[in-house]
Design an enzyme around this catalytic site. Structure first.
Site, mmCIF file in Angstrom:
data_model
loop_
_atom_site.group_PDB
_atom_site.id
_atom_site.type_symbol
_atom_site.label_atom_id
_atom_site.label_comp_id
_atom_site.label_asym_id
_atom_site.label_seq_id
_atom_site.Cartn_x
_atom_site.Cartn_y
_atom_site.Cartn_z
ATOM 1 N N GLY B 9 0.807 -1.216 0.000
ATOM 2 C CA GLY B 9 0.000 0.000 0.000
ATOM 3 C C GLY B 9 0.844 1.272 0.000
ATOM 4 N N ASN B 10 2.000 1.233 0.687
ATOM 5 C CA ASN B 10 2.804 2.448 0.787
ATOM 6 C C ASN B 10 3.372 2.888 -0.559
ATOM 7 O OD1 ASN B 10 4.637 0.222 0.769
ATOM 8 N ND2 ASN B 10 6.240 1.591 1.465
ATOM 9 N N LYS B 127 -11.754 -10.729 7.646
ATOM 10 C CA LYS B 127 -10.916 -9.637 7.168
ATOM 11 C C LYS B 127 -11.656 -8.309 7.293
ATOM 12 C CE LYS B 127 -7.677 -7.571 4.651
ATOM 13 N NZ LYS B 127 -6.284 -7.422 5.097
ATOM 14 N N LYS B 211 -3.002 -9.849 -1.130
ATOM 15 C CA LYS B 211 -2.230 -9.618 -2.357
ATOM 16 C C LYS B 211 -0.869 -10.318 -2.333
ATOM 17 C CE LYS B 211 1.143 -6.166 -1.782
ATOM 18 N NZ LYS B 211 1.313 -6.513 -0.382
ATOM 19 N N LYS B 273 2.898 -11.626 4.616
ATOM 20 C CA LYS B 273 4.096 -11.478 3.773
ATOM 21 C C LYS B 273 5.044 -12.657 4.005
ATOM 22 C CE LYS B 273 3.670 -6.503 4.205
ATOM 23 N NZ LYS B 273 2.594 -6.378 3.206
#
Lengths: 311, 311
Positions: B9-10, B127, B211, B273
Site C-alpha cells: 500500500g505504501n 478480514k 495480495k 508477507k
C-alpha cells in the site's frame, strides 16, 4: 478474418438503460453469446465497449461522497469501468466459449488513448455526462472548475471534452495478445484519455472519448478486416421518422459522408457511428458494418446491417 | 532473471495512507523509479499491487450513494482499482523507463483469481475492510446481509472473507505478454475473486484476496526466479518492539515457519508477507525477499532484506 466488434451501451445494460450490477451482468452474458458464436465460426475477435451509464453512476458516487472521500477525476472513472466491464466480459465470454466447446483464452487490458491537449473540446466542452442537477448544486461544481449547462426544465448538466482519439497507446499489447491466440477486450469506453506533455510525460485528462471513433482507430491499429459497430438497430436509417424512412444497405464512404452532411444522422447517437464506420474505410480499412448485436455474425460474414465499403 | 514484485500500500498512497488521486499518483511515480531501475538493469519484471485504501474509498462511495445509484459488490470494487492503479502504473512506468532510455512496453491486465466457494472465510469472515460506522448505520448493512463486528470505541466494522487464492486465472495472458517483451501489471489487489460453479461458470464473489499470497501464486505461475515483497521496512524483524529486536537476514522456509509459529509476525501485516515468502519457496520457487521499496534492486541482485531460500 479479424473483426473489431464495438459493443454499444445496450450490450451492457438492462431495459431502460438499467446499470444495476445484476442487469449489467445479464446483458453482458447475452451479448457474449453472440460474440462466442463468431469465435466458434473461426473469426479472430477484438472487443471494445462503451461505458456511458457506468461512468454516470460513478460520477454520482463521487458527488455524494465528496465530503468523506476524495472524488476521482473522469479519466479514473473510465479506468474503473474498464476494470468492471472487462471482468464481466471475461467471465461471460469464458463461459459462452466453453459451452460451445471452444478453447480460446480471453484477456482484458487497461487501455489508454492519446488525445491532443489542444483539442478544441478542452476549451469548449460539448459532451453531456452524468445526471441533471438543480442549479444550486451545479453552482458548487461550477466553482470547482467543472462546466455545467442550463438545460431548462430538466436542470443543469455537466459537459466535458470529447476529444478526437489520436492513438490507442496500448494497441501493441492488444496485438501481442491477439497473436498469442487471445480474444482481447481493450479500449473500453474509448480508452482512458491521456495527453503527452511537452516533456514526454503522459497525463490523464478529464474527458470522455467516443467509443466508436476509438474503435475505428483500434481497428486500424490491430489491422482488422472488418469493423462492426453493434447497436440496438439493424441498420442506419435514411429519413428516419418520416414516411420515406428506409434502411441503408451497402454504401460507399463518399455516399455516407453526403448523407451525414445532409443531416441524416443524429449527432448524439447514429452520427458518431457513421463517422467511425466511414473513417475506418477512408483510412484503409476494408469494410465497416453498423448493425444490431443479434446480427454481428451475419455482419462479419458479409450480409447484414449497413455496410460501408469501397465499391 | 525474472522477478515478481509485489507492491504494498505504501507504494500507492501518500503519507498517513492518503488516497487522494494526487497522492496516489505521486506515490506511484516514486515507486516506478525503483521498478524502472530494475528493468534498466535487465531484470524481467512482473508487477502486482495492493488496493486496500482504494477499495475502502469505493465502499464509502457505495454506501453514501446507495439511495441514488446501485452499490456494486466487493469484487467489482477490486476490478475498479485494477483499472485505476493499472492506469497510473502504466503512465508512470512508461515515463520512468523513457527517462532512462529504456524502450520496453508496459501492459496492465484485468485479472481474476479463483477461490473455493467452500473456503471457510465465506462462512466465518475475518478480514476487516472499509471504515468504522456507528452501530445504527452498521445495523442497516447487517440487514442487507453484510457482516459487521462491534470494535468497541471505534465503532463497527465490516468483515469479509479473505479466501485462499487457488489459481490466477489470467496468468496465461500475463505470461504471453511477458514473452512478447512487456512488463506486465497483473493480479492487482490479489485479483478479482471468482468461484467456479459446479456447471463450470465463473462468478465473482464478495471477498478480498491477500495480495501477497496471490503474488506468491502468480510468481509460480509465471515461473519467476524471485518473489520480492516490497513494503515499508527493510526487513522482517524478530522480537519486534522488544530490546532484543533484530532484523532477519537469510532464513530457510523451515526456520521462517518456526518463527511464524512462535508468533513473531503480526497477523494483519508482516504475517501474510512471511507466509507468502515461505510458500513460494516451499512450492518450488528459488528465493523470496521481504524488503522496502527502496531496496528492491538490491533484493533482486541478492543482497537486501529478509531472504527466504533453501540453504
Amino acid at each position: 478474418m479479424r473483426a473489431l466488434i464495438a459493443l454499444g451501451g445496450n450490450a451492457m445494460t438492462g431495459r431502460g438503460g438499467s446499470a444495476t450490477p445484476r442487469d449489467q451482468g445479464r446483458a453482458i452474458e447475452q451479448a457474449m453469446q453472440h460474440v462466442a458464436e463468431l469465435v466458434a465460426g473461426g473469426v479472430e475477435v477484438v472487443l471494445t465497449h462503451g461505458n456511458g451509464p457506468q461512468v454516470g453512476n460513478l460520477l454520482v458516487k463521487n458527488e455524494l461522497a465528496a465530503s468523506v472521500v476524495p472524488p476521482v477525476p473522469l479519466d479514473w472513472c473510465g479506468a474503473q469501468t474498464q476494470g468492471t466491464i472487462g471482468f464481466l466480459i471475461l467471465d461471460a465470454l469464458d463461459r459462452a466459449l466453453a459451452t460451445r466447446g471452444v478453447e480460446r483464452p480471453v484477456a482484458a487490458l487497461v487501455t489508454r488513448t492519446r488525445v491532443d491537449a489542444a483539442d478544441p473540446g478542452f476549451t469548449a466542452p460539448t459532451k453531456p455526462i452524468g445526471r441533471y442537477l438543480p442549479r444550486t448544486e451545479a453552482q458548487v461544481l461550477l466553482e470547482h472548475g467543472q462546466t455545467w449547462e442550463d438545460r431548462g426544465a430538466k436542470g443543469w448538466r455537466r459537459v466535458v471534452a470529447s476529444p478526437e482519439p489520436l492513438e490507442i497507446l496500448d494497441a501493441p499489447a492488444i496485438r501481442a495478445l491477439g497473436e498469442a491466440g487471445f480474444i482481447v477486450v481493450g479500449a473500453g469506453g474509448g480508452g482512458i484519455p491521456v495527453v503527452r506533455e511537452p516533456d514526454g510525460r503522459l497525463r490523464g485528462v478529464e474527458a470522455v472519448i467516443d467509443k466508436d471513433l476509438a474503435a475505428a482507430l483500434l481497428a486500424r491499429q490491430v489491422a482488422a478486416d472488418v469493423l462492426v459497430i453493434a447497436t440496438d438497430v439493424d441498420h442506419a436509417i435514411l429519413d428516419y421518422g418520416t414516411p420515406d424512412a428506409r434502411p441503408l444497405g451497402h454504401v460507399t464512404p463518399e455516399q455516407m459522408r453526403a448523407y451525414a452532411a445532409a443531416g441524416q444522422f443524429a449527432s448524439g447517437s447514429m452520427g458518431p457511428k457513421v463517422e467511425a464506420a466511414v473513417r475506418f474505410v477512408e483510412q484503409g480499412g476494408r469494410r465497416s458494418v453498423i448493425t444490431s448485436l443479434q446480427r454481428i455474425g451475419e455482419a462479419v460474414s458479409g450480409d447484414a446491417g449497413t455496410t460501408v465499403a469501397r465499391p
